[in-house]
Design a protein around this motif. Sequence first.
Motif, PDB file in Angstrom:
ATOM      1  N   ALA A  14       0.823  -1.203   0.000  1.00 33.15           N
ATOM      2  CA  ALA A  14       0.000   0.000   0.000  1.00 33.15           C
ATOM      3  C   ALA A  14       0.860   1.257   0.000  1.00 33.15           C
ATOM      4  N   LYS A  15       2.155   1.068   0.274  1.00 30.44           N
ATOM      5  CA  LYS A  15       3.070   2.203   0.302  1.00 30.44           C
ATOM      6  C   LYS A  15       3.598   2.506  -1.098  1.00 30.44           C
ATOM      7  N   LYS A  16       3.628   3.757  -1.431  1.00 28.48           N
ATOM      8  CA  LYS A  16       4.112   4.189  -2.737  1.00 28.48           C
ATOM      9  C   LYS A  16       5.577   3.818  -2.926  1.00 28.48           C
ATOM     10  N   GLY A  17       6.351   3.881  -1.837  1.00 32.10           N
ATOM     11  CA  GLY A  17       7.783   3.599  -1.928  1.00 32.10           C
ATOM     12  C   GLY A  17       8.082   2.188  -2.381  1.00 32.10           C
ATOM     13  N   THR A  18       7.217   1.226  -2.025  1.00 32.30           N
ATOM     14  CA  THR A  18       7.433  -0.163  -2.426  1.00 32.30           C
ATOM     15  C   THR A  18       7.356  -0.302  -3.940  1.00 32.30           C
ATOM     16  N   TRP A  19       6.367   0.345  -4.539  1.00 32.82           N
ATOM     17  CA  TRP A  19       6.220   0.295  -5.996  1.00 32.82           C
ATOM     18  C   TRP A  19       7.378   1.021  -6.680  1.00 32.82           C
ATOM     19  N   ILE A  20       7.817   2.112  -6.081  1.00 30.26           N
ATOM     20  CA  ILE A  20       8.946   2.848  -6.659  1.00 30.26           C
ATOM     21  C   ILE A  20      10.199   1.986  -6.664  1.00 30.26           C
ATOM     22  N   MET A  21      10.442   1.264  -5.562  1.00 26.03           N
ATOM     23  CA  MET A  21      11.624   0.403  -5.491  1.00 26.03           C
ATOM     24  C   MET A  21      11.556  -0.717  -6.525  1.00 26.03           C
ATOM     25  N   THR A  22      10.370  -1.267  -6.735  1.00 28.82           N
ATOM     26  CA  THR A  22      10.210  -2.334  -7.723  1.00 28.82           C
ATOM     27  C   THR A  22      10.488  -1.817  -9.132  1.00 28.82           C
ATOM     28  N   VAL A  23       9.928  -0.661  -9.442  1.00 26.74           N
ATOM     29  CA  VAL A  23      10.176  -0.054 -10.756  1.00 26.74           C
ATOM     30  C   VAL A  23      11.652   0.295 -10.912  1.00 26.74           C
ATOM     31  N   LEU A  24      12.267   0.762  -9.822  1.00 35.81           N
ATOM     32  CA  LEU A  24      13.698   1.103  -9.864  1.00 35.81           C
ATOM     33  C   LEU A  24      14.541  -0.126 -10.153  1.00 35.81           C
ATOM     34  N   LEU A  25      14.183  -1.261  -9.547  1.00 38.12           N
ATOM     35  CA  LEU A  25      14.914  -2.502  -9.805  1.00 38.12           C
ATOM     36  C   LEU A  25      14.831  -2.868 -11.283  1.00 38.12           C
ATOM     37  N   ILE A  26      13.625  -2.814 -11.832  1.00 39.08           N
ATOM     38  CA  ILE A  26      13.433  -3.160 -13.245  1.00 39.08           C
ATOM     39  C   ILE A  26      14.238  -2.224 -14.134  1.00 39.08           C
ATOM     40  N   ALA A  27      14.204  -0.935 -13.823  1.00 37.46           N
ATOM     41  CA  ALA A  27      14.939   0.043 -14.630  1.00 37.46           C
ATOM     42  C   ALA A  27      16.445  -0.188 -14.546  1.00 37.46           C
ATOM     43  N   CYS A  28      16.935  -0.526 -13.362  1.00 35.33           N
ATOM     44  CA  CYS A  28      18.378  -0.751 -13.193  1.00 35.33           C
ATOM     45  C   CYS A  28      18.834  -1.988 -13.959  1.00 35.33           C
ATOM     46  N   LEU A 162      10.515 -12.012  -4.101  1.00 29.38           N
ATOM     47  CA  LEU A 162       9.814 -11.446  -5.257  1.00 29.38           C
ATOM     48  C   LEU A 162      10.751 -10.592  -6.098  1.00 29.38           C
ATOM     49  N   LEU A 163      11.559  -9.760  -5.459  1.00 30.30           N
ATOM     50  CA  LEU A 163      12.483  -8.907  -6.207  1.00 30.30           C
ATOM     51  C   LEU A 163      13.526  -9.733  -6.952  1.00 30.30           C
ATOM     52  N   MET A 164      13.998 -10.821  -6.336  1.00 32.27           N
ATOM     53  CA  MET A 164      14.983 -11.661  -7.003  1.00 32.27           C
ATOM     54  C   MET A 164      14.423 -12.231  -8.301  1.00 32.27           C
ATOM     55  N   PHE A 165      13.192 -12.731  -8.235  1.00 32.65           N
ATOM     56  CA  PHE A 165      12.609 -13.342  -9.427  1.00 32.65           C
ATOM     57  C   PHE A 165      12.200 -12.291 -10.466  1.00 32.65           C
ATOM     58  N   ILE A 166      11.798 -11.116 -10.011  1.00 31.23           N
ATOM     59  CA  ILE A 166      11.528 -10.037 -10.965  1.00 31.23           C
ATOM     60  C   ILE A 166      12.810  -9.657 -11.688  1.00 31.23           C
ATOM     61  N   GLY A 167      13.887  -9.509 -10.928  1.00 32.02           N
ATOM     62  CA  GLY A 167      15.169  -9.156 -11.530  1.00 32.02           C
ATOM     63  C   GLY A 167      15.644 -10.208 -12.515  1.00 32.02           C
ATOM     64  N   PHE A 168      15.476 -11.483 -12.155  1.00 33.24           N
ATOM     65  CA  PHE A 168      15.899 -12.560 -13.051  1.00 33.24           C
ATOM     66  C   PHE A 168      15.027 -12.605 -14.303  1.00 33.24           C
ATOM     67  N   ALA A 169      13.724 -12.413 -14.126  1.00 31.91           N
ATOM     68  CA  ALA A 169      12.814 -12.427 -15.276  1.00 31.91           C
ATOM     69  C   ALA A 169      13.153 -11.305 -16.251  1.00 31.91           C
ATOM     70  N   VAL A 170      13.425 -10.121 -15.726  1.00 26.48           N
ATOM     71  CA  VAL A 170      13.788  -8.989 -16.594  1.00 26.48           C
ATOM     72  C   VAL A 170      15.115  -9.266 -17.293  1.00 26.48           C
ATOM     73  N   THR A 171      16.050  -9.889 -16.580  1.00 25.91           N
ATOM     74  CA  THR A 171      17.334 -10.249 -17.179  1.00 25.91           C
ATOM     75  C   THR A 171      17.149 -11.200 -18.352  1.00 25.91           C
ATOM     76  N   VAL A 172      16.325 -12.222 -18.170  1.00 29.00           N
ATOM     77  CA  VAL A 172      16.077 -13.202 -19.229  1.00 29.00           C
ATOM     78  C   VAL A 172      15.410 -12.546 -20.435  1.00 29.00           C
ATOM     79  N   ILE A 173      14.413 -11.701 -20.179  1.00 27.08           N
ATOM     80  CA  ILE A 173      13.718 -11.023 -21.280  1.00 27.08           C
ATOM     81  C   ILE A 173      14.685 -10.144 -22.071  1.00 27.08           C
ATOM     82  N   CYS A 174      15.501  -9.376 -21.360  1.00 24.08           N
ATOM     83  CA  CYS A 174      16.478  -8.508 -22.030  1.00 24.08           C
ATOM     84  C   CYS A 174      17.527  -9.332 -22.777  1.00 24.08           C
TER      85      CYS A 174
END
Length: 312
Positions: A14-28, A162-174
């Motif tokens: 529910a916190k905005k910061g959590t979504w920002i961190m997730t988007v930041l991970l994907i962008a990085c 969750l962040l680990m698997f998001i990061g890995f999924a983005v890595t594979v897609i890229c």
Amino acid sequence: MLNLIRNEWMKLWAKKGTWIMTVLLIACVIGLMALTKWINNQNTTEHTDWKANTQEQLQYTKEAIELDLPEMEREQNEETVKILEYRLANDIPPLAEDGRESLIINPVGIGSLVVLLTVIVAAGIVASEFSQGTIKMLLTRPVKRWKIMTSKYVTVLLFGVLLMFIGFAVTVICAYILFPAGAGQELKLDGNAVVPVSVWGHGLYMLVLAFVNVIITATFAFMIGSVFRSNGMAIGLSLFIFFTGNMVVLLLSQYEIVKYLLFTHMDLTMYESGSVFVDGITMPFSLAVLTVYLVIFLLISYTVFTKRDITA
């Protein structure tokens, strides 16, 4: 307990910061992959003969074995010799450095990014209750304090997973979008036999090893935030041990005490990359030391939180 965890999970997202961190991970991750692609394009040259390179590496490694090396480094070199000889004898080239398989099999960088983001959540998930003045209402609920702490700690770990698997999924897609399929095969020594390494299996295994660092660092931040009720202190101290740990290990590498320091064992990927700097340690030993530290951190966290005066 499951309801408590679900409530903490919903409160976290529910916190905005959590979504920002997730988007930041994907962008990085996208940025790192794009930078890797750019560097590869800038360094485009004629492909060298992999057999010549392997033969040169084999000769160099054999010469290194003749030197007065620590036992662990000598064993690593002997394993390397067996793999290189097997590669040459069976005409098996290594994975292409500019191929997508090389990025999937060793997803470097994801663990470090996840550590930084998970520490922020771990540091504030208890401390924020004090800073926001909601701690009294939380502790007066008809729920045991250890259950409250467990729900918060499990939420931190789930966020890290969750962040680990998001990061890995983005890595594979890229990797599939930006990099071509490469030839070659990664090899490893299993007992006395040289066997092929699964790209996907090894990539996920490296994620698991990297996640151990996430668990330890996040638990330390969780402890500091719970004991001192300070987000800033928890984040600062956690990042301090994360960034200075290797330096401390190198400075104390000649002393026996280094085997029992937390910093020495936090990065378990060293056993796969062959960058073990302390002689005499093994994966089981590292896991045992990390378990002891983990139990200590959690005991301190739970003890202080459960015995803290509710009016404090």
